[in-house]
Write a protein that holds these residues in place. Structure first.
Motif, short mmCIF file in Angstrom:
data_model
loop_
_atom_site.label_atom_id
_atom_site.label_comp_id
_atom_site.label_asym_id
_atom_site.label_seq_id
_atom_site.Cartn_x
_atom_site.Cartn_y
_atom_site.Cartn_z
N THR A 40 0.79 -1.16 -0.03
CA THR A 40 -0.16 0.04 -0.16
C THR A 40 0.86 1.30 -0.11
O THR A 40 0.50 2.07 -0.47
N TYR A 41 2.14 1.18 0.48
CA TYR A 41 2.78 2.53 0.69
C TYR A 41 3.65 2.67 -0.62
O TYR A 41 4.22 3.87 -0.71
N ALA A 111 10.71 9.98 -2.62
CA ALA A 111 9.49 9.21 -2.42
C ALA A 111 10.01 7.59 -2.52
O ALA A 111 9.34 7.00 -1.89
N LEU A 112 10.84 7.21 -3.43
CA LEU A 112 11.46 6.07 -3.41
C LEU A 112 12.32 5.58 -1.99
O LEU A 112 11.96 4.53 -1.73
N SER A 113 12.79 6.45 -1.38
CA SER A 113 13.48 5.97 0.07
C SER A 113 12.60 5.62 0.92
O SER A 113 12.67 4.67 1.94
N ILE A 114 11.21 6.45 0.82
CA ILE A 114 10.45 6.27 1.94
C ILE A 114 9.59 4.88 1.75
O ILE A 114 9.51 4.09 2.55
N VAL A 115 9.41 4.33 0.18
CA VAL A 115 8.84 3.30 0.07
C VAL A 115 9.88 2.10 0.81
O VAL A 115 9.67 0.93 1.37
N LEU A 120 11.30 -2.06 4.59
CA LEU A 120 12.02 -2.50 6.00
C LEU A 120 11.04 -2.99 7.18
O LEU A 120 11.53 -3.96 7.74
N ARG A 121 9.99 -2.35 7.28
CA ARG A 121 9.25 -2.44 8.40
C ARG A 121 8.04 -3.29 8.09
O ARG A 121 7.09 -3.43 8.96
#
Length: 292
Positions: A40-41, A111-115, A120-121
């Protein structure tokens, strides 16, 4: 035979593991040939994709699209005010100014770093925590190295290079996420690394194409861990990513294959570009603070 080697053989040869490894690759192939179903993220990246791909889009339009995603907005402001992007110390406090300073590639990178940090979580990823955290550290360092190399050893776009460095192993992250959906693979995480070594580049290229990454950047990620003679001078983005990958503990993939001795070519590469490592380390530290 030691218990560790017996465990490794079971990881490689167990019938149940073979079946689930094959099933995972088959499922990924089907998914990548049609509509990719992301966690979803990934939605934030997908929503921004069309805006960021439109060359006629204004800074105001990009800012309006980014503003819908508070987490991305905060990361962009933080990054725009970091030393790497703000050496004069002139703080910006609005998205439009931040995006104007950073450029479209940095928006994609954030944006991709957040994904990737969310991956990881993700539920089930705890079983692969050692691999995923090593991959994330390597990705950050490669992105930092790519930016520094592009600025100092070539005339290429350093923001584009940073984005390519960050996502060069996205296929490996995605494979790990998909592996969480198979019980036998969750229970034998060492088994998954053999799949990653063999398939992460081709799967990564398909994945990057699916989320609208420019072709030049996708091409630059191909063969990034294939040992080769050191490029001198660096002539294109693919060579930037190769050198960046290797400087950023780039034999990470090599070590995953249980090869303890680094190839001679890496010694030559470090002799040529190793002087950049302190600057790379400093930027990687800043990027951690911005993206984590």
């Amino acid at each position: 035979m030691t218990p560790a080697s017996m465990h490794s053989d079971q990881d490689k040869k167990g019938d149940a593991l073979k079946t689930q490894r094959f099933q995972m690759l088959e499922d990924i192939a089907k998914e990548l040939s049609g509509e990719v179903i992301f966690p979803t993220y990934f939605d934030a990246v997908m929503r921004l994709r069309k805006v960021l791909q439109d060359p006629a889009q204004s800074i105001s339009g990009i800012a309006a699209a980014v503003a819908i995603e508070p987490l991305i907005s905060a990361k962009l402001l933080h990054l725009a005010n970091s030393v790497a992007f703000n050496p004069q110390g002139r703080e910006v406090v609005d998205l439009k100014s931040a995006i104007a300073r950073l450029g479209v590639n940095a928006v994609r990178t954030a944006a991709l770093s957040i994904v990737m940090t969310q991956l990881l979580r993700a539920k089930g990823m705890a079983a692969f925590s050692e691999i995923t955290h090593a991959l994330w550290e390597h990705s950050i360092r490669t992105a930092a190295a790519a930016r520094i190399i592009a600025k100092t050893a070539s005339r290429l776009n350093s923001d584009e290079a940073m984005l390519a460095g960050l996502i060069h192993d996205l296929g490996a992250f995605y494979m790990l996420y998909r592996a969480t959906q198979y019980e036998e693979l969750r229970e034998r995480p060492d088994s998954v690394k053999y799949l990653i070594i063999q398939w992460h580049e081709s799967i990564g290229a398909s994945l990057l194409n699916a989320i609208g990454i420019p072709e030049e950047i996708v091409d630059a990620t191909i063969d990034h861990d294939r040992i080769r003679p050191t490029p001198d001078p660096i002539r294109n983005l693919q060579e930037v990513i190769y050198v960046a990958n290797m400087l950023a503990d780039g034999h990470f993939e090599w070590l995953m294959q249980d090869q303890q001795k680094s190839p001679e070519e890496l010694t030559v590469l470090n002799e040529k570009y190793g002087h950049l490592i302190p600057e790379i380390d400093a930027l990687a530290k800043e990027m951690h603070a911005s993206f984590s």
